[in-house]
Design a protein around this motif. Sequence first.
Motif, PDB file in Angstrom:
ATOM      1  N   TRP A  88       0.624  -1.591  -0.253  1.00 16.87           N
ATOM      2  CA  TRP A  88      -0.238  -0.151  -0.144  1.00 16.87           C
ATOM      3  C   TRP A  88       1.092   1.138   0.035  1.00 16.87           C
ATOM      4  N   PHE A  89       1.678   1.529   0.920  1.00 18.13           N
ATOM      5  CA  PHE A  89       2.693   2.591   0.862  1.00 18.13           C
ATOM      6  C   PHE A  89       3.400   2.472  -0.585  1.00 18.13           C
ATOM      7  N   THR A  90       3.878   1.729  -1.275  1.00 20.81           N
ATOM      8  CA  THR A  90       4.820   1.969  -2.710  1.00 20.81           C
ATOM      9  C   THR A  90       3.609   2.374  -3.606  1.00 20.81           C
ATOM     10  N   GLY A  91       2.778   2.166  -2.812  1.00 26.99           N
ATOM     11  CA  GLY A  91       2.042   2.683  -4.280  1.00 26.99           C
ATOM     12  C   GLY A  91       0.957   4.036  -3.596  1.00 26.99           C
ATOM     13  N   VAL A  92       1.236   4.524  -2.821  1.00 27.64           N
ATOM     14  CA  VAL A  92       0.835   5.614  -2.809  1.00 27.64           C
ATOM     15  C   VAL A  92       1.737   6.778  -2.995  1.00 27.64           C
ATOM     16  N   LEU A  93       3.058   5.871  -2.593  1.00 24.99           N
ATOM     17  CA  LEU A  93       4.290   7.381  -2.785  1.00 24.99           C
ATOM     18  C   LEU A  93       3.894   7.173  -4.420  1.00 24.99           C
ATOM     19  N   GLU A  94       3.763   6.316  -4.786  1.00 23.22           N
ATOM     20  CA  GLU A  94       3.824   6.182  -7.035  1.00 23.22           C
ATOM     21  C   GLU A  94       3.354   7.461  -7.651  1.00 23.22           C
ATOM     22  N   GLU A  95       1.502   7.814  -6.562  1.00 16.95           N
ATOM     23  CA  GLU A  95       0.434   8.616  -6.681  1.00 16.95           C
ATOM     24  C   GLU A  95       0.674   9.895  -6.362  1.00 16.95           C
ATOM     25  N   ILE A  96       1.733  10.420  -6.010  1.00 18.66           N
ATOM     26  CA  ILE A  96       2.155  11.427  -5.573  1.00 18.66           C
ATOM     27  C   ILE A  96       2.562  12.251  -6.022  1.00 18.66           C
ATOM     28  N   PRO A  97       1.883  13.410  -6.919  1.00 17.61           N
ATOM     29  CA  PRO A  97       2.256  14.354  -8.007  1.00 17.61           C
ATOM     30  C   PRO A  97       3.769  15.018  -6.963  1.00 17.61           C
ATOM     31  N   PHE A  98       5.125  15.239  -8.313  1.00 17.61           N
ATOM     32  CA  PHE A  98       6.076  16.060  -7.970  1.00 17.61           C
ATOM     33  C   PHE A  98       5.288  17.089  -6.499  1.00 17.61           C
ATOM     34  N   GLU A  99       4.432  18.352  -7.101  1.00 14.65           N
ATOM     35  CA  GLU A  99       5.088  19.696  -6.518  1.00 14.65           C
ATOM     36  C   GLU A  99       3.834  18.827  -4.813  1.00 14.65           C
ATOM     37  N   GLN A 100       3.347  17.973  -5.023  1.00 10.20           N
ATOM     38  CA  GLN A 100       2.759  17.225  -3.143  1.00 10.20           C
ATOM     39  C   GLN A 100       3.919  16.930  -2.265  1.00 10.20           C
ATOM     40  N   ARG A 101       4.989  16.472  -3.343  1.00  7.40           N
ATOM     41  CA  ARG A 101       6.211  15.327  -2.870  1.00  7.40           C
ATOM     42  C   ARG A 101       6.999  16.134  -1.177  1.00  7.40           C
ATOM     43  N   THR A 102       6.205  17.183  -0.275  1.00  5.29           N
ATOM     44  CA  THR A 102       6.548  17.962   0.201  1.00  5.29           C
ATOM     45  C   THR A 102       6.000  17.534   1.545  1.00  5.29           C
ATOM     46  N   ASN A 103       6.843  17.810   3.181  1.00  5.49           N
ATOM     47  CA  ASN A 103       6.386  17.687   3.973  1.00  5.49           C
ATOM     48  C   ASN A 103       5.367  16.633   4.351  1.00  5.49           C
ATOM     49  N   ILE A 104       5.942  15.587   4.401  1.00  5.55           N
ATOM     50  CA  ILE A 104       5.775  13.863   3.790  1.00  5.55           C
ATOM     51  C   ILE A 104       6.032  13.754   5.257  1.00  5.55           C
ATOM     52  N   PHE A 156      -9.123  -4.691  20.456  1.00  5.61           N
ATOM     53  CA  PHE A 156      -9.260  -4.211  18.862  1.00  5.61           C
ATOM     54  C   PHE A 156      -7.627  -4.933  18.694  1.00  5.61           C
ATOM     55  N   ARG A 157      -8.046  -5.324  16.884  1.00  3.39           N
ATOM     56  CA  ARG A 157      -6.534  -6.331  16.725  1.00  3.39           C
ATOM     57  C   ARG A 157      -6.294  -5.835  15.034  1.00  3.39           C
ATOM     58  N   TYR A 158      -6.669  -4.491  15.435  1.00  2.00           N
ATOM     59  CA  TYR A 158      -5.881  -4.316  13.530  1.00  2.00           C
ATOM     60  C   TYR A 158      -5.128  -2.304  14.288  1.00  2.00           C
ATOM     61  N   TYR A 159      -4.581  -2.435  12.457  1.00  2.00           N
ATOM     62  CA  TYR A 159      -3.622  -1.143  12.802  1.00  2.00           C
ATOM     63  C   TYR A 159      -4.628  -0.273  11.561  1.00  2.00           C
ATOM     64  N   TRP A 160      -3.914   0.593  11.968  1.00  2.00           N
ATOM     65  CA  TRP A 160      -4.241   2.021  10.428  1.00  2.00           C
ATOM     66  C   TRP A 160      -2.815   2.952  10.786  1.00  2.00           C
ATOM     67  N   ILE A 161      -2.622   3.504   9.201  1.00  3.88           N
ATOM     68  CA  ILE A 161      -1.839   3.908   8.261  1.00  3.88           C
ATOM     69  C   ILE A 161      -2.568   5.682   8.072  1.00  3.88           C
ATOM     70  N   ARG A 162      -1.393   7.420   8.636  1.00  7.37           N
ATOM     71  CA  ARG A 162      -2.025   7.829   7.791  1.00  7.37           C
ATOM     72  C   ARG A 162      -1.283   7.944   7.852  1.00  7.37           C
ATOM     73  N   ILE A 163      -1.232   8.727   6.072  1.00  9.80           N
ATOM     74  CA  ILE A 163       0.459   9.163   5.049  1.00  9.80           C
ATOM     75  C   ILE A 163      -0.148  10.744   5.396  1.00  9.80           C
ATOM     76  N   SER A 164       0.212  12.010   5.368  1.00  6.63           N
ATOM     77  CA  SER A 164       0.133  13.647   5.070  1.00  6.63           C
ATOM     78  C   SER A 164       1.175  14.250   4.639  1.00  6.63           C
ATOM     79  N   HIS A 165       0.858  15.104   3.230  1.00  4.22           N
ATOM     80  CA  HIS A 165       1.994  16.068   2.597  1.00  4.22           C
ATOM     81  C   HIS A 165       0.975  17.005   1.872  1.00  4.22           C
ATOM     82  N   GLY A 166       2.483  17.400   1.691  1.00  8.74           N
ATOM     83  CA  GLY A 166       1.596  18.815   0.878  1.00  8.74           C
ATOM     84  C   GLY A 166       1.819  20.385   1.560  1.00  8.74           C
ATOM     85  N   GLU A 167       2.408  21.470   1.106  1.00  3.62           N
ATOM     86  CA  GLU A 167       2.756  22.743   2.277  1.00  3.62           C
ATOM     87  C   GLU A 167       1.708  22.432   3.413  1.00  3.62           C
ATOM     88  N   ASN A 168       1.045  22.394   3.668  1.00  5.79           N
ATOM     89  CA  ASN A 168       0.242  22.469   4.578  1.00  5.79           C
ATOM     90  C   ASN A 168      -0.221  20.582   5.340  1.00  5.79           C
TER      91      ASN A 168
END
Length: 248
Positions: A88-104, A156-168
């Motif tokens: 999942w993580f690899t797929g997300v990173l590939e989707e992020i366009p150049f201009e949004q690859r900040t403050n990850i 609670f037997r689950y986990y979750w992941i959150r990725i934020s990015h962009g200037e703000n």
Amino acid sequence: MSSSFFIDNTIGEVERFREEANLLLNGIKGTDAVIGIFDHLNYTPVLEVGEKEFWGELPEVSQAERMIQIMSLLEKDYLTFFTDSVKWFTGVLEEIPFEQRTNIQIFHCGIRYRLLDDKPICLFSKGSPIHYDESRKFNYTFNYVQNINHLFKKNFRYYWIRISHGENSEYVHTFHSQDKLHSNKDLLSVREKEILKLIADDNDTKEIAEKLFISVNTVGNHRSKMIDKLGVRDTTALVQMAKMTGMI
């Protein structure tokens, strides 16, 4: 961590990184935590500080075998965590366009381990890229990892992941192991965050209902839904986890 320590896209002065990490860890003494640098290209930690106190006295292994060793401590409900999350993580990173690859910022919450002395660990980690190439892709993250077993429900037997990015940090990607769905929406809705911010500001249920022109029951339902979704023990833990992961 100081990006000036990189030489030709590799870490040039590991010991200086270690000095900085030790200073940071000394500032948070009393917490069950480890600080380090993670190599995403080879999927292995290249530096860990506080790891023996956190993971226990594990046998000495090579750097290449370190992740296999840590994976061996996963509780059985989480055995697919690494394969599912990396895909999942690899797929997300590939989707992020150049201009949004900040403050990850990368957050993992709720992964459970069982140490050799049978101590349970429920893991929270925050990863921040510390070196980018010309296309704003990164190989290394500075990682802060903490045991949050006291904040999560035992059942609670689950986990979750959150990725934020962009200037703000305006762009968000999430993954919840309960349904294994990739979403471009946050784990909490706009209304839920609004209510949670008011809770964090010490407003009681009645005050929140009056300020938002909703019923007391609606406030309570939103609170319960947030607790169930994130897997936390109570409202105090809910506020803490939302702050730790940048949701409020």
